[in-house]
Design a protein around this motif. Structure first.
Motif, PDB file in Angstrom:
ATOM      1  N   GLN A  52     -41.109   5.625 -14.090  1.00  0.00           N
ATOM      2  CA  GLN A  52     -41.172   4.203 -14.423  1.00  0.00           C
ATOM      3  C   GLN A  52     -39.862   3.503 -14.072  1.00  0.00           C
ATOM      4  OE1 GLN A  52     -43.922   2.351 -15.538  1.00  0.00           O
ATOM      5  NE2 GLN A  52     -42.516   0.753 -14.894  1.00  0.00           N
ATOM      6  N   GLN A  53     -38.744   4.158 -14.373  1.00  0.00           N
ATOM      7  CA  GLN A  53     -37.441   3.581 -14.038  1.00  0.00           C
ATOM      8  C   GLN A  53     -37.296   3.430 -12.532  1.00  0.00           C
ATOM      9  OE1 GLN A  53     -34.783   6.323 -16.001  1.00  0.00           O
ATOM     10  NE2 GLN A  53     -34.787   5.158 -17.907  1.00  0.00           N
ATOM     11  N   SER A  54     -37.757   4.427 -11.786  1.00  0.00           N
ATOM     12  CA  SER A  54     -37.701   4.364 -10.333  1.00  0.00           C
ATOM     13  C   SER A  54     -38.561   3.219  -9.807  1.00  0.00           C
ATOM     14  CB  SER A  54     -38.173   5.696  -9.738  1.00  0.00           C
ATOM     15  OG  SER A  54     -38.202   5.636  -8.338  1.00  0.00           O
ATOM     16  N   ALA A  55     -39.771   3.089 -10.349  1.00  0.00           N
ATOM     17  CA  ALA A  55     -40.659   2.000  -9.931  1.00  0.00           C
ATOM     18  C   ALA A  55     -40.044   0.642 -10.249  1.00  0.00           C
ATOM     19  CB  ALA A  55     -42.017   2.149 -10.614  1.00  0.00           C
ATOM     20  N   ASP A  56     -39.420   0.537 -11.408  1.00  0.00           N
ATOM     21  CA  ASP A  56     -38.770  -0.723 -11.786  1.00  0.00           C
ATOM     22  C   ASP A  56     -37.644  -1.074 -10.819  1.00  0.00           C
ATOM     23  OD1 ASP A  56     -40.497  -0.895 -13.946  1.00  0.00           O
ATOM     24  OD2 ASP A  56     -39.008  -0.221 -15.417  1.00  0.00           O
ATOM     25  N   LEU A  57     -36.859  -0.063 -10.424  1.00  0.00           N
ATOM     26  CA  LEU A  57     -35.767  -0.309  -9.477  1.00  0.00           C
ATOM     27  C   LEU A  57     -36.301  -0.741  -8.117  1.00  0.00           C
ATOM     28  CD1 LEU A  57     -33.331   2.631 -10.320  1.00  0.00           C
ATOM     29  CD2 LEU A  57     -32.950   0.192 -10.713  1.00  0.00           C
ATOM     30  N   TYR A  58     -37.358  -0.065  -7.646  1.00  0.00           N
ATOM     31  CA  TYR A  58     -37.957  -0.469  -6.369  1.00  0.00           C
ATOM     32  C   TYR A  58     -38.514  -1.886  -6.450  1.00  0.00           C
ATOM     33  CZ  TYR A  58     -37.556   3.984  -3.917  1.00  0.00           C
ATOM     34  OH  TYR A  58     -37.068   5.082  -3.268  1.00  0.00           O
ATOM     35  N   ALA A  59     -39.143  -2.231  -7.555  1.00  0.00           N
ATOM     36  CA  ALA A  59     -39.692  -3.580  -7.721  1.00  0.00           C
ATOM     37  C   ALA A  59     -38.573  -4.621  -7.716  1.00  0.00           C
ATOM     38  CB  ALA A  59     -40.500  -3.663  -9.011  1.00  0.00           C
ATOM     39  N   GLU A  60     -37.465  -4.291  -8.357  1.00  0.00           N
ATOM     40  CA  GLU A  60     -36.328  -5.208  -8.397  1.00  0.00           C
ATOM     41  C   GLU A  60     -35.749  -5.413  -6.994  1.00  0.00           C
ATOM     42  OE1 GLU A  60     -31.848  -5.202 -10.286  1.00  0.00           O
ATOM     43  OE2 GLU A  60     -33.455  -4.263 -11.443  1.00  0.00           O
ATOM     44  N   ILE A  61     -35.602  -4.335  -6.260  1.00  0.00           N
ATOM     45  CA  ILE A  61     -35.097  -4.426  -4.880  1.00  0.00           C
ATOM     46  C   ILE A  61     -36.059  -5.249  -4.034  1.00  0.00           C
ATOM     47  CG2 ILE A  61     -34.681  -3.081  -2.778  1.00  0.00           C
ATOM     48  CD1 ILE A  61     -33.601  -0.839  -4.671  1.00  0.00           C
ATOM     49  N   TYR A  62     -37.348  -4.964  -4.156  1.00  0.00           N
ATOM     50  CA  TYR A  62     -38.356  -5.684  -3.380  1.00  0.00           C
ATOM     51  C   TYR A  62     -38.323  -7.171  -3.687  1.00  0.00           C
ATOM     52  CZ  TYR A  62     -42.910  -6.997  -1.487  1.00  0.00           C
ATOM     53  OH  TYR A  62     -43.912  -7.608  -0.779  1.00  0.00           O
ATOM     54  N   GLU A  63     -38.195  -7.501  -4.961  1.00  0.00           N
ATOM     55  CA  GLU A  63     -38.196  -8.903  -5.376  1.00  0.00           C
ATOM     56  C   GLU A  63     -37.011  -9.677  -4.796  1.00  0.00           C
ATOM     57  OE1 GLU A  63     -37.691 -11.151  -9.585  1.00  0.00           O
ATOM     58  OE2 GLU A  63     -39.204  -9.557  -9.528  1.00  0.00           O
ATOM     59  N   GLN A  88     -40.099  -8.106   1.933  1.00  0.00           N
ATOM     60  CA  GLN A  88     -41.378  -8.720   1.565  1.00  0.00           C
ATOM     61  C   GLN A  88     -42.151  -9.135   2.818  1.00  0.00           C
ATOM     62  OE1 GLN A  88     -40.830 -11.860  -1.331  1.00  0.00           O
ATOM     63  NE2 GLN A  88     -39.412 -10.598  -2.516  1.00  0.00           N
ATOM     64  N   GLU A  89     -41.439  -9.665   3.791  1.00  0.00           N
ATOM     65  CA  GLU A  89     -42.078 -10.100   5.037  1.00  0.00           C
ATOM     66  C   GLU A  89     -42.614  -8.896   5.824  1.00  0.00           C
ATOM     67  OE1 GLU A  89     -43.646 -12.724   7.658  1.00  0.00           O
ATOM     68  OE2 GLU A  89     -42.644 -13.232   5.791  1.00  0.00           O
ATOM     69  N   VAL A  90     -41.837  -7.839   5.900  1.00  0.00           N
ATOM     70  CA  VAL A  90     -42.276  -6.622   6.590  1.00  0.00           C
ATOM     71  C   VAL A  90     -43.532  -6.069   5.914  1.00  0.00           C
ATOM     72  CG1 VAL A  90     -41.668  -4.203   7.044  1.00  0.00           C
ATOM     73  CG2 VAL A  90     -40.009  -6.004   7.498  1.00  0.00           C
ATOM     74  N   THR A  91     -43.528  -6.046   4.597  1.00  0.00           N
ATOM     75  CA  THR A  91     -44.681  -5.544   3.843  1.00  0.00           C
ATOM     76  C   THR A  91     -45.896  -6.429   4.084  1.00  0.00           C
ATOM     77  OG1 THR A  91     -43.200  -4.689   2.142  1.00  0.00           O
ATOM     78  CG2 THR A  91     -45.520  -4.918   1.558  1.00  0.00           C
ATOM     79  N   LYS A  92     -45.688  -7.728   4.059  1.00  0.00           N
ATOM     80  CA  LYS A  92     -46.785  -8.669   4.287  1.00  0.00           C
ATOM     81  C   LYS A  92     -47.390  -8.453   5.668  1.00  0.00           C
ATOM     82  CE  LYS A  92     -47.631 -13.627   4.647  1.00  0.00           C
ATOM     83  NZ  LYS A  92     -46.998 -14.950   4.645  1.00  0.00           N
ATOM     84  N   ASN A  93     -46.545  -8.282   6.666  1.00  0.00           N
ATOM     85  CA  ASN A  93     -47.029  -8.061   8.030  1.00  0.00           C
ATOM     86  C   ASN A  93     -47.748  -6.715   8.159  1.00  0.00           C
ATOM     87  OD1 ASN A  93     -46.004 -10.509   8.919  1.00  0.00           O
ATOM     88  ND2 ASN A  93     -44.068  -9.622   9.575  1.00  0.00           N
ATOM     89  N   ALA A  94     -47.288  -5.730   7.438  1.00  0.00           N
ATOM     90  CA  ALA A  94     -47.882  -4.393   7.526  1.00  0.00           C
ATOM     91  C   ALA A  94     -49.293  -4.359   6.940  1.00  0.00           C
ATOM     92  CB  ALA A  94     -47.006  -3.377   6.815  1.00  0.00           C
TER      93      ALA A  94
END
Length: 77
Positions: free
Chosen positions: A48-59, A65-71
């Motif tokens: 959960q802590q890892s997921a929270d950190l990834y979400a924070e980085i992504y945000e 976000q653009e790369v993910t949207k395009n993918a």
């Protein structure tokens, strides 16, 4: 199986002595079940802590976000 020696407070000894009440065959199996459950909880907490950190980085990363949207463009909903 390896053995370990540890100390318990009187209330924990009393709790452990009630292993049959909780459906365990012996004290050892009760302790093993408790430790396995605790290990699983720690692993879930770390995930959960890892997921929270990834979400924070992504945000905070517009480029990511653009790369993910395009993918995901063209993928079914």
């Amino acid at each position: 199986m390896q053995q370990a020696k540890f100390s318990l407070s009187p209330p924990l000894v009393e709790f452990l002595n009630s292993y049959k009440r909780f459906g365990f065959n012996d004290k050892s199996s009760m302790v093993q079940a408790a430790l396995l459950r605790m290990a699983e909880q720690f692993e879930l907490q770390e995930l959960q802590q890892s997921a929270d950190l990834y979400a924070e980085i992504y945000e905070q990363d517009a480029e990511l976000q653009e790369v993910t949207k395009n993918a995901i463009t063209g993928w079914p909903e």
